[in-house]
Design a protein around this motif. Structure first.
Motif, PDB file in Angstrom:
ATOM      1  N   VAL B 254       7.430  23.628  35.978  1.00 44.40           N
ATOM      2  CA  VAL B 254       8.369  24.230  34.803  1.00 44.40           C
ATOM      3  C   VAL B 254       7.845  25.516  34.534  1.00 44.40           C
ATOM      4  CG1 VAL B 254       8.867  24.263  32.462  1.00 44.40           C
ATOM      5  CG2 VAL B 254       8.768  22.112  33.650  1.00 44.40           C
ATOM      6  N   MET B 257       8.791  27.884  37.663  1.00 44.48           N
ATOM      7  CA  MET B 257      10.445  28.089  37.755  1.00 44.48           C
ATOM      8  C   MET B 257      10.911  28.864  36.800  1.00 44.48           C
ATOM      9  SD  MET B 257      12.636  24.898  38.478  1.00 44.48           S
ATOM     10  CE  MET B 257      14.038  24.786  37.528  1.00 44.48           C
ATOM     11  N   PHE B 258      10.174  28.790  35.536  1.00 46.92           N
ATOM     12  CA  PHE B 258      10.779  29.668  34.294  1.00 46.92           C
ATOM     13  C   PHE B 258      10.344  31.355  35.012  1.00 46.92           C
ATOM     14  CE2 PHE B 258      11.922  30.273  29.913  1.00 46.92           C
ATOM     15  CZ  PHE B 258      12.567  29.056  29.859  1.00 46.92           C
ATOM     16  N   LEU B 260      10.332  32.246  37.930  1.00 50.01           N
ATOM     17  CA  LEU B 260      11.190  32.746  39.056  1.00 50.01           C
ATOM     18  C   LEU B 260      12.523  32.894  38.629  1.00 50.01           C
ATOM     19  CD1 LEU B 260      10.137  30.344  42.054  1.00 50.01           C
ATOM     20  CD2 LEU B 260       9.929  32.775  41.853  1.00 50.01           C
TER      21      LEU B 260
END
Lengths: 285, 272
Positions: B254, B257-258, B260
């Motif tokens: 998570v 991903m945040f 990116l």
């Protein structure tokens, strides 16, 4: 002359660029797989093919694998198609959140997700608790260690692979086409069958092909959620190699699985080409 | 109400409502299973009960103080980093090649490079075991890293090819026209512009290797990567340590991903 020389030079330097990856793939991908194929055809190994075909159990396992793959693909398609349409109609911020929710499970380890399903379906897991609370059952029932558990886990784990290609093609459709269809008197159903489906069929087939191919080879979910009750081809190969050390048989079964996967892949590829050509023909007449 | 237009609207409202209700149920189906492991990881007992009777952080302690868990994690990080560096380097060169001089060949070449995606990992594992046992590479960490490089390559190539197609090659040509060599132009003009694609590719390559079980299982002998340790743990002694490991992995995913997504300016589709 100078231009052609430059083009040749560009092509040569590009060949240099692609060759390291191609050499790696050649040595560590195509060579070992071809080697495996040819080894299964050599000498007495070829008898393994007859043994697989004549063995009722092996054929049963192949059929079981195909059946489970088909069920998972259909369920994923039914879940993913409406969701893709829903996401494509959201605001940009909504889309970002929705894709975030799809990508998190996709990027989470398959082992973690499989373990989560073991907890979920356990004897004292949330689903059993809820069913007891609702009064549907009196005592915990066996949900894990069954084909249901394997199908549920696979459906969950492979859903993003169905959703993303469909979402990609649905989100490219111009929304004014739906208004046009309605303006020309099409109802909801014929708008769906004659506008939405034809324009998203490529994404649908890409998703179907990905999910089918991946589910034919799954190992983790049947191994952990099946509890030995759900025989699939990947488990059979692992058993032959790992437990019986019968690498020749493991090779033969791998070769057959590979051929099944290739045939599945090519059929869908062919179908996609037919649909695309059909659409172009309709458009040009 | 009898007006046909308002009737149409009513049915449209209904179908929209049904669609969003169905969609939220599917979202729940996607995300809820992951959340189930969180309370389990904090359970006080060693029994798999939901919700747990008591809470503690002992399973996180077990993970961080167990030599075998930490060894497995470090091995997976080593293998993952090497596979990522190799696959991004080779994949970047490959993507440059097919988006430049080899336009007419690019379709075929791309198909060749994506072939590892459709081969089941069990088939690839059996093939690689046969090859590596001849070469004496079974049971080495770099053998696993090489095999993982092959598996990561397709993802890297898909992302970088898409990134390079969006990039305007005239900028590089201009730099060369102004006297830069091609290498300098690529390093100083092209790479900074496709940086977010490179980072996405690297991340995807890393987790592809970091999560990979079957190839690592066949190619390692006595030691094991993190997925192998997790697999054995789930199979043999299902205690909540695995839930603690799962939560740590989910949190890691998570966070990355945040980061990116922010770098891609919300273009989530690029990570798909």
């Amino acid at each position: 002359m100078n231009l052609r020389f430059q083009a040749t030079k560009a092509r040569t330097s590009s060949l240099v660029l692609v060759s390291p990856a191609l050499v790696l793939l050649g040595l560590l991908f195509f060579y070992p797989i071809l080697l495996l194929f040819f080894t299964t055809l050599e000498g007495e190994n070829i008898g393994n093919y007859a043994q697989v075909v004549n063995s009722g159990t092996s054929m049963q396992v192949f059929l079981n694998t195909l059946r489970i793959a088909a069920i998972v693909t259909v369920v994923d398609l039914v879940l993913a198609y409406p969701l893709a349409i829903y996401i494509s109609r959201l605001s940009p911020a909504g889309k970002a959140i929705a894709l975030f929710l799809v990508l998190i499970p996709l990027w989470t380890s398959q082992l973690v997700r499989t373990y989560a399903w073991m907890v979920l379906l356990g004897r004292q897991g949330p689903i059993n608790n809820m069913l007891i609370w609702l009064g549907v059952i009196d005592a915990p029932i066996r949900l894990a260690n069954s084909e249901f558990a394997v199908v549920a886990g696979m459906t969950h784990i492979l859903l993003p692979y169905m959703l993303l290609p469909i979402y990609n093609s649905v989100s490219k459709i111009d929304n004014s086409l739906f208004d046009a269809a309605r303006g020309l008197g099409a109802g909801a159903f014929s708008t769906f069958t004659r506008v939405l489906v034809p324009l998203s069929i490529q994404g649908v087939l890409a998703g179907v092909s990905l999910v089918l191919v991946l589910s034919l080879g799954v190992f983790i979910m049947p191994a952990l959620l099946g509890g030995g009750r759900v025989p699939v081809i990947a488990l059979l190969i692992e058993q032959q190699a790992g437990s019986f050390l019968n690498w020749a048989m493991a090779g033969t079964l791998s070769a057959i699985l590979m051929v099944i996967v290739m045939i599945t892949f090519l059929i869908i590829k062919f179908a996609t080409r037919m649909f695309v050509r059909g659409r172009i023909d309709v458009a040009s007449t | 109400m009898s007006h046909p237009l308002s009737r149409l609207k009513a049915s449209e409202w209904l179908s929209r409502g049904l669609l969003s209700a169905f969609s939220w149920l599917v979202f729940l189906f996607l995300v809820a299973p992951l959340l189930v492991v969180v309370p389990i990881s904090f359970s006080g007992g060693s029994y798999l009960r939901f919700p747990p009777d008591s809470y503690s952080v002992r399973w996180y302690e077990t993970y961080f103080t167990s030599q075998s868990w930490i060894d497995a994690t470090l091995l997976s990080i080593l293998v993952g980093v090497v596979a990522t560096i190799l696959s991004v380097a080779l994949g970047f060169l490959f993507a440059l090649g097919i988006t430049r001089g080899l336009r007419s060949w690019s379709g075929t070449l791309e198909k060749v490079a994506l072939a590892p995606m459709i081969v089941p990992s069990i088939v690839y594992s059996v093939s690689m075991y046969s090859l590596f046992s001849d070469l004496g590479l079974v049971g080495t960490w770099y053998g696993i890293a090489l095999a993982h490089t092959v598996l990561c390559l397709p993802f890297v190539i898909i992302i970088l090819t898409a990134g390079l197609k969006e990039y305007d090659i005239d900028q590089e040509t201009a730099a060369i026209g102004l006297g830069a060599s091609r290498l300098v132009a690529i390093r100083r003009i092209t790479i900074p512009q496709i940086r977010s694609s490179l980072l996405s590719a690297a991340f995807l390559a890393f987790i592809t290797s970091f999560d990979e079980l079957v190839v690592a299982m066949f190619l390692s002998s006595t030691f094991g990567t993190l997925p192998k340790k997790m697999f054995d743990n789930i199979r043999l002694q299902i205690d909540p340590t695995i839930a603690a490991v799962s939560v740590l992995e989910i949190v890691m995913i998570v966070i990355v991903m945040f980061v990116l997504l922010r770098m891609n300016k919300g273009k989530a589709s690029r990570l798909a």
